[in-house]
Design a protein around this motif. Sequence first.
Motif, PDB file in Angstrom:
ATOM      1  N   HIS A   1      -8.929   2.021  -9.763  1.00 58.20           N
ATOM      2  CA  HIS A   1      -9.316   3.180  -9.262  1.00 58.20           C
ATOM      3  C   HIS A   1      -9.410   4.325 -10.320  1.00 58.20           C
ATOM      4  O   HIS A   1      -9.923   5.422 -10.220  1.00 58.20           O
ATOM      5  CB  HIS A   1      -8.704   3.700  -7.994  1.00 58.20           C
ATOM      6  CG  HIS A   1      -9.369   4.670  -7.296  1.00 58.20           C
ATOM      7  ND1 HIS A   1     -10.933   4.792  -6.637  1.00 58.20           N
ATOM      8  CD2 HIS A   1      -9.211   6.237  -7.113  1.00 58.20           C
ATOM      9  CE1 HIS A   1     -11.292   5.734  -6.190  1.00 58.20           C
ATOM     10  NE2 HIS A   1     -10.340   6.750  -6.415  1.00 58.20           N
ATOM     11  N   GLY A   2      -8.328   3.991 -11.426  1.00 54.08           N
ATOM     12  CA  GLY A   2      -8.151   4.915 -12.570  1.00 54.08           C
ATOM     13  C   GLY A   2      -7.312   5.963 -12.392  1.00 54.08           C
ATOM     14  O   GLY A   2      -7.329   6.936 -13.154  1.00 54.08           O
ATOM     15  N   ILE A   3      -6.414   5.891 -11.455  1.00 53.18           N
ATOM     16  CA  ILE A   3      -5.031   6.708 -11.311  1.00 53.18           C
ATOM     17  C   ILE A   3      -4.204   6.394 -12.498  1.00 53.18           C
ATOM     18  O   ILE A   3      -3.921   5.458 -12.750  1.00 53.18           O
ATOM     19  CB  ILE A   3      -4.382   6.294 -10.001  1.00 53.18           C
ATOM     20  CG1 ILE A   3      -5.335   6.817  -8.628  1.00 53.18           C
ATOM     21  CG2 ILE A   3      -3.076   7.153  -9.843  1.00 53.18           C
ATOM     22  CD1 ILE A   3      -4.998   6.299  -7.342  1.00 53.18           C
TER      23      ILE A   3
ATOM     24  N   ALA B   1       0.742  -0.996   0.291  1.00 51.63           N
ATOM     25  CA  ALA B   1      -0.150  -0.205   0.003  1.00 51.63           C
ATOM     26  C   ALA B   1       0.717   1.308   0.094  1.00 51.63           C
ATOM     27  O   ALA B   1       1.674   1.319   0.972  1.00 51.63           O
ATOM     28  CB  ALA B   1      -0.804   0.054   1.238  1.00 51.63           C
ATOM     29  N   PHE B   2       0.586   2.220  -1.120  1.00 51.09           N
ATOM     30  CA  PHE B   2       1.701   3.238  -1.139  1.00 51.09           C
ATOM     31  C   PHE B   2       0.839   4.606  -0.541  1.00 51.09           C
ATOM     32  O   PHE B   2      -0.399   4.721  -1.088  1.00 51.09           O
ATOM     33  CB  PHE B   2       1.931   3.607  -2.775  1.00 51.09           C
ATOM     34  CG  PHE B   2       2.777   2.501  -3.015  1.00 51.09           C
ATOM     35  CD1 PHE B   2       4.032   2.855  -3.401  1.00 51.09           C
ATOM     36  CD2 PHE B   2       2.306   1.014  -3.682  1.00 51.09           C
ATOM     37  CE1 PHE B   2       4.971   1.738  -4.149  1.00 51.09           C
ATOM     38  CE2 PHE B   2       3.067   0.405  -4.355  1.00 51.09           C
ATOM     39  CZ  PHE B   2       4.431   0.633  -4.445  1.00 51.09           C
ATOM     40  N   THR B   3       1.456   5.267   0.255  1.00 58.83           N
ATOM     41  CA  THR B   3       1.114   6.573   0.758  1.00 58.83           C
ATOM     42  C   THR B   3       0.535   7.426  -0.341  1.00 58.83           C
ATOM     43  O   THR B   3      -0.484   8.047  -0.150  1.00 58.83           O
ATOM     44  CB  THR B   3       2.023   7.019   1.931  1.00 58.83           C
ATOM     45  OG1 THR B   3       2.194   6.135   2.830  1.00 58.83           O
ATOM     46  CG2 THR B   3       1.485   8.214   2.371  1.00 58.83           C
ATOM     47  N   GLU B   4       1.517   7.442  -1.118  1.00 60.44           N
ATOM     48  CA  GLU B   4       1.387   8.610  -2.511  1.00 60.44           C
ATOM     49  C   GLU B   4       0.131   8.213  -3.277  1.00 60.44           C
ATOM     50  O   GLU B   4      -0.316   9.164  -4.033  1.00 60.44           O
ATOM     51  CB  GLU B   4       2.549   8.483  -3.304  1.00 60.44           C
ATOM     52  CG  GLU B   4       3.897   8.936  -2.636  1.00 60.44           C
ATOM     53  CD  GLU B   4       4.485   7.801  -2.033  1.00 60.44           C
ATOM     54  OE1 GLU B   4       4.101   6.663  -1.825  1.00 60.44           O
ATOM     55  OE2 GLU B   4       5.634   8.053  -1.480  1.00 60.44           O
ATOM     56  N   LEU B   5      -0.766   6.998  -3.067  1.00 59.22           N
ATOM     57  CA  LEU B   5      -1.615   6.755  -3.733  1.00 59.22           C
ATOM     58  C   LEU B   5      -3.085   6.437  -2.912  1.00 59.22           C
ATOM     59  O   LEU B   5      -3.695   5.736  -3.278  1.00 59.22           O
ATOM     60  CB  LEU B   5      -1.350   5.390  -4.219  1.00 59.22           C
ATOM     61  CG  LEU B   5      -0.428   5.218  -5.338  1.00 59.22           C
ATOM     62  CD1 LEU B   5      -0.104   3.799  -5.981  1.00 59.22           C
ATOM     63  CD2 LEU B   5      -0.510   6.278  -6.492  1.00 59.22           C
ATOM     64  N   GLY B   6      -2.733   7.286  -1.849  1.00 58.76           N
ATOM     65  CA  GLY B   6      -3.918   7.121  -0.866  1.00 58.76           C
ATOM     66  C   GLY B   6      -4.149   5.856  -0.192  1.00 58.76           C
ATOM     67  O   GLY B   6      -5.126   5.622   0.210  1.00 58.76           O
ATOM     68  N   GLY B   7      -3.057   5.027   0.212  1.00 65.16           N
ATOM     69  CA  GLY B   7      -3.141   3.733   0.833  1.00 65.16           C
ATOM     70  C   GLY B   7      -3.494   2.642  -0.077  1.00 65.16           C
ATOM     71  O   GLY B   7      -3.571   1.592   0.538  1.00 65.16           O
ATOM     72  N   ARG B   8      -3.510   2.941  -1.447  1.00 64.38           N
ATOM     73  CA  ARG B   8      -4.107   2.109  -2.312  1.00 64.38           C
ATOM     74  C   ARG B   8      -2.735   1.252  -2.852  1.00 64.38           C
ATOM     75  O   ARG B   8      -1.650   1.523  -2.953  1.00 64.38           O
ATOM     76  CB  ARG B   8      -4.632   2.743  -3.543  1.00 64.38           C
ATOM     77  CG  ARG B   8      -5.852   3.019  -3.215  1.00 64.38           C
ATOM     78  CD  ARG B   8      -6.467   3.816  -4.632  1.00 64.38           C
ATOM     79  NE  ARG B   8      -7.486   4.352  -4.600  1.00 64.38           N
ATOM     80  CZ  ARG B   8      -7.721   5.802  -3.975  1.00 64.38           C
ATOM     81  NH1 ARG B   8      -6.785   6.602  -3.936  1.00 64.38           N
ATOM     82  NH2 ARG B   8      -8.839   6.377  -3.707  1.00 64.38           N
ATOM     83  N   THR B   9      -3.066  -0.190  -3.131  1.00 64.96           N
ATOM     84  CA  THR B   9      -1.782  -0.752  -3.914  1.00 64.96           C
ATOM     85  C   THR B   9      -2.036  -0.389  -5.225  1.00 64.96           C
ATOM     86  O   THR B   9      -2.834   0.265  -6.004  1.00 64.96           O
ATOM     87  CB  THR B   9      -1.971  -2.383  -3.833  1.00 64.96           C
ATOM     88  OG1 THR B   9      -3.630  -2.579  -4.547  1.00 64.96           O
ATOM     89  CG2 THR B   9      -2.457  -2.950  -2.496  1.00 64.96           C
ATOM     90  N   ILE B  10      -0.879  -0.821  -5.850  1.00 61.87           N
ATOM     91  CA  ILE B  10      -0.866  -0.723  -7.602  1.00 61.87           C
ATOM     92  C   ILE B  10      -2.115  -1.208  -7.942  1.00 61.87           C
ATOM     93  O   ILE B  10      -2.690  -0.407  -8.958  1.00 61.87           O
ATOM     94  CB  ILE B  10       0.492  -1.312  -7.991  1.00 61.87           C
ATOM     95  CG1 ILE B  10       1.730  -0.563  -7.544  1.00 61.87           C
ATOM     96  CG2 ILE B  10       0.257  -1.172  -9.650  1.00 61.87           C
ATOM     97  CD1 ILE B  10       3.010  -1.161  -7.981  1.00 61.87           C
ATOM     98  N   ASP B  11      -2.389  -2.329  -7.680  1.00 59.20           N
ATOM     99  CA  ASP B  11      -3.692  -3.004  -8.380  1.00 59.20           C
ATOM    100  C   ASP B  11      -4.885  -1.939  -8.206  1.00 59.20           C
ATOM    101  O   ASP B  11      -5.738  -1.777  -8.944  1.00 59.20           O
ATOM    102  CB  ASP B  11      -3.894  -4.411  -7.998  1.00 59.20           C
ATOM    103  CG  ASP B  11      -2.783  -5.573  -8.558  1.00 59.20           C
ATOM    104  OD1 ASP B  11      -2.193  -5.190  -9.513  1.00 59.20           O
ATOM    105  OD2 ASP B  11      -2.732  -6.295  -7.918  1.00 59.20           O
TER     106      ASP B  11
END
Length: 66
Positions: free
Chosen positions: A42-44, A27-37
């Motif tokens: 989520h459309g990032i 989980a990446f902080t820079e991605l709002g706590g999301r994983t890459i998947d």
Amino acid sequence: MRLTDFWERLEQSFGPAYARSIAADHAFTELGGRTIDGAIAHGIETVTIWRAVVAAYPDRVPSQLR
């Protein structure tokens, strides 16, 4: 960045198996706590995701792939 380019860079940096593990589990902080998947679902934009990977693993990503 195209999605295929993103996966190629991730696999070149981490190897195919570890790349999939990072994509599913980290989980990446820079991605709002999301994983890459999760971020992709989520459309990032992949360039934003790639920047998060580089920031989290600066010693792992070769300079020519940054």
